[in-house]
Scaffold this motif. Structure first.
Motif, PDB file in Angstrom:
ATOM      1  N   PHE A 105       0.552  -1.051   0.429  1.00 48.73           N
ATOM      2  CA  PHE A 105      -0.112  -0.355   0.433  1.00 48.73           C
ATOM      3  C   PHE A 105       0.967   1.397  -0.054  1.00 48.73           C
ATOM      4  CE2 PHE A 105      -2.957   2.488   1.794  1.00 48.73           C
ATOM      5  CZ  PHE A 105      -3.999   2.633   1.048  1.00 48.73           C
ATOM      6  N   GLY A 106       2.301   1.202   0.353  1.00 48.93           N
ATOM      7  CA  GLY A 106       3.323   2.028   0.183  1.00 48.93           C
ATOM      8  C   GLY A 106       3.176   3.181  -1.260  1.00 48.93           C
ATOM      9  N   VAL A 107       3.212   2.135  -2.343  1.00 46.44           N
ATOM     10  CA  VAL A 107       3.441   3.061  -3.549  1.00 46.44           C
ATOM     11  C   VAL A 107       2.092   3.322  -4.612  1.00 46.44           C
ATOM     12  CG1 VAL A 107       4.465   4.206  -5.500  1.00 46.44           C
ATOM     13  CG2 VAL A 107       5.935   3.103  -3.122  1.00 46.44           C
ATOM     14  N   SER A 108       1.308   4.383  -4.876  1.00 47.03           N
ATOM     15  CA  SER A 108       0.210   3.822  -5.570  1.00 47.03           C
ATOM     16  C   SER A 108       0.243   3.517  -7.147  1.00 47.03           C
ATOM     17  CB  SER A 108      -1.163   5.503  -4.972  1.00 47.03           C
ATOM     18  OG  SER A 108      -0.360   6.443  -6.372  1.00 47.03           O
ATOM     19  N   PRO A 109      -0.492   3.176  -7.812  1.00 50.47           N
ATOM     20  CA  PRO A 109      -0.671   3.344  -8.815  1.00 50.47           C
ATOM     21  C   PRO A 109       0.289   4.343  -9.410  1.00 50.47           C
ATOM     22  CG  PRO A 109      -2.788   2.335  -8.457  1.00 50.47           C
ATOM     23  CD  PRO A 109      -1.643   3.116  -7.063  1.00 50.47           C
ATOM     24  N   VAL A 110       0.125   5.122 -10.479  1.00 48.22           N
ATOM     25  CA  VAL A 110       0.544   6.197 -10.773  1.00 48.22           C
ATOM     26  C   VAL A 110      -0.304   6.385 -11.320  1.00 48.22           C
ATOM     27  CG1 VAL A 110       1.289   6.910 -13.198  1.00 48.22           C
ATOM     28  CG2 VAL A 110       2.335   4.966 -12.888  1.00 48.22           C
ATOM     29  N   MET A 111      -1.604   7.769 -11.328  1.00 43.60           N
ATOM     30  CA  MET A 111      -2.194   8.486 -11.465  1.00 43.60           C
ATOM     31  C   MET A 111      -2.046  10.272 -12.138  1.00 43.60           C
ATOM     32  SD  MET A 111      -3.643   8.706  -7.555  1.00 43.60           S
ATOM     33  CE  MET A 111      -4.502   6.903  -6.427  1.00 43.60           C
ATOM     34  N   PHE A 112      -3.034   9.976 -12.780  1.00 47.01           N
ATOM     35  CA  PHE A 112      -3.294  11.079 -14.026  1.00 47.01           C
ATOM     36  C   PHE A 112      -4.093  12.032 -13.066  1.00 47.01           C
ATOM     37  CE2 PHE A 112      -1.023   7.827 -16.460  1.00 47.01           C
ATOM     38  CZ  PHE A 112      -0.183   7.887 -16.527  1.00 47.01           C
ATOM     39  N   HIS A 164       2.739   6.779   0.784  1.00 43.23           N
ATOM     40  CA  HIS A 164       1.781   7.066   1.683  1.00 43.23           C
ATOM     41  C   HIS A 164       2.934   6.685   2.945  1.00 43.23           C
ATOM     42  CE1 HIS A 164      -2.753   6.660   0.717  1.00 43.23           C
ATOM     43  NE2 HIS A 164      -2.161   6.550  -0.113  1.00 43.23           N
ATOM     44  N   MET A 206       1.017   8.644  -5.971  1.00 40.66           N
ATOM     45  CA  MET A 206       0.823   8.964  -4.035  1.00 40.66           C
ATOM     46  C   MET A 206       1.565   8.086  -3.351  1.00 40.66           C
ATOM     47  SD  MET A 206      -1.147  11.743  -4.273  1.00 40.66           S
ATOM     48  CE  MET A 206      -2.415  12.025  -2.436  1.00 40.66           C
ATOM     49  N   PHE A 217      -9.541  12.147  -1.944  1.00 41.51           N
ATOM     50  CA  PHE A 217      -9.372  11.466  -0.650  1.00 41.51           C
ATOM     51  C   PHE A 217     -10.185  11.458   0.638  1.00 41.51           C
ATOM     52  CE2 PHE A 217      -6.390  10.389   2.897  1.00 41.51           C
ATOM     53  CZ  PHE A 217      -5.497   9.394   2.739  1.00 41.51           C
ATOM     54  N   LEU A 275       1.802  10.992 -10.750  1.00 39.15           N
ATOM     55  CA  LEU A 275       2.385  11.011  -9.284  1.00 39.15           C
ATOM     56  C   LEU A 275       1.889   9.892  -9.134  1.00 39.15           C
ATOM     57  CD1 LEU A 275       0.566  13.708  -6.754  1.00 39.15           C
ATOM     58  CD2 LEU A 275      -0.694  12.354  -8.558  1.00 39.15           C
ATOM     59  N   ARG A 322      -7.116  16.211  -5.198  1.00 37.95           N
ATOM     60  CA  ARG A 322      -6.092  14.792  -4.387  1.00 37.95           C
ATOM     61  C   ARG A 322      -5.821  14.838  -2.631  1.00 37.95           C
ATOM     62  NH1 ARG A 322      -1.911  15.970  -8.766  1.00 37.95           N
ATOM     63  NH2 ARG A 322      -1.179  18.256  -6.935  1.00 37.95           N
TER      64      ARG A 322
END
Lengths: 221, 221
Positions: free
Chosen positions: A133-140, A154, A152, A208, A150, A204
């Motif tokens: 859960f540390g690094v999200s998918p790439v988000m546009f 965590h 996200m 959230f 980016l 963002r």
């Protein structure tokens, strides 16, 4: 409990001039592009969009946003809180409620970028969350208009650690950032309150907060 | 349960040309601006950013995103699901997982825009949620880079209503959209899965999913 990072940010009352059209040749940070594509009906179409000029060669992302949760291991009853910032954003001529964030350096991983930016912007030393859960998918951010994106990242910040007792940001000359925290469960109401007070809400943060609120309303736990 | 809106979208395999630099004078949809501002240290600075040229005069927003929850009143045990779309986005040369969305027309409210776009893009007739949760604060997609913004509008779609039995989108010639739905509680895992399958994740969907996931992890209900 609110972290002390900077004296309160004072927005300059001097009017900004957001309508000076930029000569393309002068631009160093942003550009416009025209994309040609063929749609499923075999029609050739074009699409105008904007891009940053700062993405390092070989990087798939422009930067990271940081969801930093402040934790008090000595006080398990304290509600988890999210670290937020107030920062003046010239493109919208407003002080924005946003998460710590920054552009990625060449050769840096998303995790490295997140911990570096967190330290620079807030003074806190964090740990990237595990369990996938540390690094999200790439988000546009706005894929109909621009290609900016980016991860996200965590992060937890253990407030009992010696290095987090007196956090000292290391800001650039042109950075004026005020840090504060909000209990996660109150984030949506806080966004409503901040908007009434004249702050702008970063999407963002806002979406959230809406996710948390929807989970509460639909009892998704 | 998955709504049928369109035949599956086929991405053209023709290469797009995202690196054709746009002559500013030709641009009809996007522009670059340079903002001059005075920071708290009294230093005059400039900032480059991008803007849409489509925001109606007098409107504070560019458009809306629509969080449409599909409900089955006849089956209260069915989990609430969010209506999503797959749509090719030329700025990122990828098919994006996103919520229904659209630009606002002159004189239109956010609620009107949301119900109109929902009907046009998905065929569904929705109702804007009450209790002050229907229309979000104004959210800025990437306020360090551009001024684009939106309201998220929260809508319920009653699948038992006659008008929602056989939804028929009314798409523009240049719109190719596939609709589907995902249980809210599975949204984060679905985003992970979609990224592995080659789809791009819109940040409004991704951070909303992260909010739900964080609420579950921290038991915020």
């Amino acid at each position: 409990m609110a972290p002390k990072c900077r004296p309160r940010y004072e927005v300059s009352k001097q009017p900004s001039s957001p309508d000076t059209v930029q000569d393309y040749k002068d631009a160093r940070w942003a550009t416009l592009v025209k994309t040609t594509y063929i749609d499923p009906d075999s029609t050739t179409r074009t699409w105008e969009s904007a891009e940053r000029l700062t993405r390092p060669a070989g990087s798939l992302i422009d930067g990271v946003g940081i969801v930093a949760i402040l934790q008090h291991p000595s006080d398990p009853s304290a509600p988890p809180s999210i670290l937020l910032q107030k920062q003046f954003r010239p493109p919208i001529d407003a002080v924005t409620i946003e998460v710590p964030a920054g552009l990625i350096d060449a050769g840096e991983t998303a995790e490295q970028c997140a911990l570096r930016e967190l330290k620079e912007e807030t003074g806190y030393v964090g740990t990237v969350v595990g369990e996938g859960f540390g690094v999200s998918p790439v988000m546009f951010n706005d894929p109909g208009f621009c290609n900016t994106n980016l991860h996200m990242v965590h992060v937890t910040v253990d407030l009992s650690k010696p290095e987090n007792q007196n956090p000292k940001p290391e800001l650039e000359d042109n950075e004026f950032i005020e840090c504060f925290s909000v209990p996660l469960t109150d984030l949506y109401a806080a966004c409503r309150r901040f908007e009434k007070e004249g702050f702008a809400i970063d999407a963002r943060v806002g979406t959230f907060a809406e996710g948390i609120e929807v989970a509460k309303r639909w009892k998704l736990v």
